[in-house]
Design an enzyme around this catalytic site. Structure first.
Site, PDB file in Angstrom:
ATOM      1  N   LEU A 278       0.818  -1.206   0.000  1.00  0.00           N
ATOM      2  CA  LEU A 278       0.000   0.000   0.000  1.00  0.00           C
ATOM      3  C   LEU A 278       0.855   1.259   0.000  1.00  0.00           C
ATOM      4  CD1 LEU A 278      -2.694  -1.054   2.639  1.00  0.00           C
ATOM      5  CD2 LEU A 278      -2.911  -1.074   0.150  1.00  0.00           C
ATOM      6  N   GLY A 279       2.057   1.170   0.544  1.00  0.00           N
ATOM      7  CA  GLY A 279       2.943   2.326   0.617  1.00  0.00           C
ATOM      8  C   GLY A 279       4.149   2.012   1.468  1.00  0.00           C
ATOM      9  N   SER A 280       5.162   2.851   1.371  1.00  0.00           N
ATOM     10  CA  SER A 280       6.376   2.639   2.161  1.00  0.00           C
ATOM     11  C   SER A 280       6.944   3.981   2.591  1.00  0.00           C
ATOM     12  CB  SER A 280       7.417   1.853   1.357  1.00  0.00           C
ATOM     13  OG  SER A 280       7.723   2.529   0.157  1.00  0.00           O
ATOM     14  N   GLY A 281       7.680   3.961   3.713  1.00  0.00           N
ATOM     15  CA  GLY A 281       8.307   5.168   4.244  1.00  0.00           C
ATOM     16  C   GLY A 281       9.727   4.896   4.670  1.00  0.00           C
ATOM     17  N   PHE A 283      10.908   4.176   7.649  1.00  0.00           N
ATOM     18  CA  PHE A 283      11.082   3.123   8.642  1.00  0.00           C
ATOM     19  C   PHE A 283      10.233   1.887   8.384  1.00  0.00           C
ATOM     20  CE2 PHE A 283      12.539   6.856  10.958  1.00  0.00           C
ATOM     21  CZ  PHE A 283      13.670   6.378  11.598  1.00  0.00           C
ATOM     22  N   SER A 285       7.066  -0.403   5.732  1.00  0.00           N
ATOM     23  CA  SER A 285       6.267  -0.654   4.536  1.00  0.00           C
ATOM     24  C   SER A 285       4.911  -1.180   4.981  1.00  0.00           C
ATOM     25  CB  SER A 285       6.948  -1.671   3.620  1.00  0.00           C
ATOM     26  OG  SER A 285       8.209  -1.204   3.169  1.00  0.00           O
ATOM     27  N   VAL A 286       3.865  -0.774   4.295  1.00  0.00           N
ATOM     28  CA  VAL A 286       2.507  -1.163   4.684  1.00  0.00           C
ATOM     29  C   VAL A 286       1.898  -2.033   3.590  1.00  0.00           C
ATOM     30  CG1 VAL A 286       0.222  -0.361   5.385  1.00  0.00           C
ATOM     31  CG2 VAL A 286       2.252   0.985   5.983  1.00  0.00           C
ATOM     32  N   LYS A 300       1.694  -3.070   8.921  1.00  0.00           N
ATOM     33  CA  LYS A 300       2.807  -2.117   8.881  1.00  0.00           C
ATOM     34  C   LYS A 300       4.070  -2.829   9.357  1.00  0.00           C
ATOM     35  CE  LYS A 300       3.942   2.579  10.343  1.00  0.00           C
ATOM     36  NZ  LYS A 300       3.432   3.788  11.028  1.00  0.00           N
ATOM     37  N   ASP A 395       3.915  15.341  12.110  1.00  0.00           N
ATOM     38  CA  ASP A 395       4.008  15.053  10.667  1.00  0.00           C
ATOM     39  C   ASP A 395       2.626  15.175  10.040  1.00  0.00           C
ATOM     40  OD1 ASP A 395       5.135  14.474   8.280  1.00  0.00           O
ATOM     41  OD2 ASP A 395       5.389  12.337   8.627  1.00  0.00           O
TER      42      ASP A 395
END
Length: 435
Positions: A278-281, A283, A285-286, A300, A395
């Protein structure tokens, strides 16, 4: 694998083998269990088709083969089971059209056929299932119109046709489903208007027609803006004066979620497949996942190779464990060992606010935008004033606001580094498509 000798247990009446990691084909000898009334084999790794010999189980009332890898067309042999009241073929790899003979199984009360890859139209004969209380055909590739005959399912309590390719209008006959409590038609191509006949559904408490092509009654934008801003001002004033709004708008009693195993999460996400990302940042990944009980979640996964990840995970666990508000992300469970750390969160079907703001396929209405801003404001006020210790998000941005089925905002990601002023966030939300 399920041994062929299972067929020797001819006196067996119930057979439960859920979540046993069984694989291979269902043996044809299963048809020898002629006294079987209930069989639950969901959450395994069975492949291939349903054996034709299953038509011999004339006493079978409950059949659950969900969450396997069973393929092929809808098994018409099931239509020869005269006493079947519950059929679960969900979360498999079946394809083709749904056999019209399903409508001849008049003893059926619960039908679960999604997610799969069923195509074509909904058989009109399904309207013959007069005793049905639940019909789930969601997450398929079903097209064409909704047959008006579904309005004849007068005992129906739950109906889901979500995530298909259904066209046409909502049948007027749906107004006859007087016992209906939940109706989900979201993520289709349904057009026209919502029929007035639905006003007769007095028991309906969940109605979702998101992401369709429905025509809504047009209200002057200036009136909507005045109503929305006035509502926001009243909301804030009531909170500031210490008045109670609604119990569910505040927080729920603290519950310590149970942990899940790495194996369960691996299975739920199909081995953390990139197709489920679904997405990553920085720290984490989801991933989207489906648990053994059919619940869709967001997993997550923290990158344990990065410095500071353990502190980030511990901090986010501590924060989410103690915070409970309807506009904050809900934690369902967690998984923690030496080389793997993950949080299991409530899945938000409409993704992030950031994606919808810049989507070419969907445009948020003025009222939806105002409701999202109010939702986020309520979450921030809870974090700042209603929790025992003030929590600063640090954030605040549209990508950290998730949207549920009703386009209600849920604030997420309390532990990343970065900052955007709340005023800028609200400006982005309100003005993005006003230019």
């Amino acid at each position: 694998m399920l041994p062929k000798s299972i067929g020797n247990l001819s006196s067996l009446q119930t057979f439960y083998a859920e979540g046993c990691n069984l694989k291979g084909h269902l043996p044809k000898e299963i048809g020898n269990l002629r006294n079987l009334s209930s069989m639950r084999l969901e959450d395994n790794n069975f492949i291939g088709i349903v054996p034709p010999t299953i038509s011999s189980l004339k006493k079978l009332q409950h059949l659950s083969l969900g969450a396997n890898r069973i393929s092929g067309h809808f098994p018409i042999v099931l239509c020869e089971l005269p006493n079947l009241s519950m059929l679960n073929l969900s979360q498999n790899q079946m394809w083709g059209s749904i056999a019209s003979c399903l409508g001849d199984m008049t003893s059926l009360r619960e039908i679960y056929l999604g997610p799969n890859n069923f195509t074509a139209s909904i058989p009109s004969k399904i309207g013959n299932l007069k005793d049905a209380i639940l019909l789930d055909l969601s997450w398929n590739q079903i097209s064409d119109n909704i047959p008006s005959t579904l309005g004849g399912l007068h005992k129906l309590i739950q109906l889901s046709l979500a995530h298909n390719k259904i066209e046409g209008s909502i049948p007027q006959t749906f107004g006859k489903l007087v016992d209906l409590e939940a109706l989900d038609l979201s993520y289709n191509k349904i057009s026209s208007v919502i029929p007035k006949s639905l006003e007769e559904l007095k028991q309906l408490d969940s109605f979702n027609v998101s992401f369709n092509r429905l025509i809504w009654t047009v209200v002057a934008p200036s009136i909507i803006i005045v109503i929305g801003i006035t509502s926001a001002i009243i909301f804030v004033l009531m909170r500031r004066r210490g008045k109670t709004i609604n119990a569910e708008d505040k927080w729920l009693p603290e519950v310590a979620p149970q942990r899940v195993s790495y194996y369960e999460l691996q299975r739920a996400t199909q081995g953390f497949d990139e197709n489920n990302l679904l997405g990553s940042g920085s720290f984490d990944s989801v991933y989207k996942g489906i648990l053994a009980d059919g619940v869709i979640v967001a997993v997550k996964v923290f990158n344990v190779q990065l410095e500071g990840t353990f502190q980030t995970f511990d901090r986010e666990c501590e924060i989410l464990r103690n915070l409970h508000h309807r506009n904050l992300t809900k934690i369902i469970s967690s998984c923690c060992n030496l080389d793997f750390k993950a949080l299991v969160l409530e899945y938000m079907s409409n993704g992030s606010l950031d994606k919808l703001l810049y989507s070419r396929d969907y445009c948020l209405t003025i009222m939806q935008r105002l409701n999202i801003m109010i939702s986020v404001a309520a979450a921030l006020e809870y974090l700042h004033h209603d929790y025992s210790l003030p929590v600063i998000h640090c954030d605040m941005k549209p990508s950290n606001v998730l949207l549920d089925n009703d386009i209600v905002g849920r604030l997420t990601d309390f532990a990343t580094i970065g900052y955007i002023a709340p005023g800028e966030f609200f400006y982005l939300t309100y003005n993005n498509v006003m230019d």
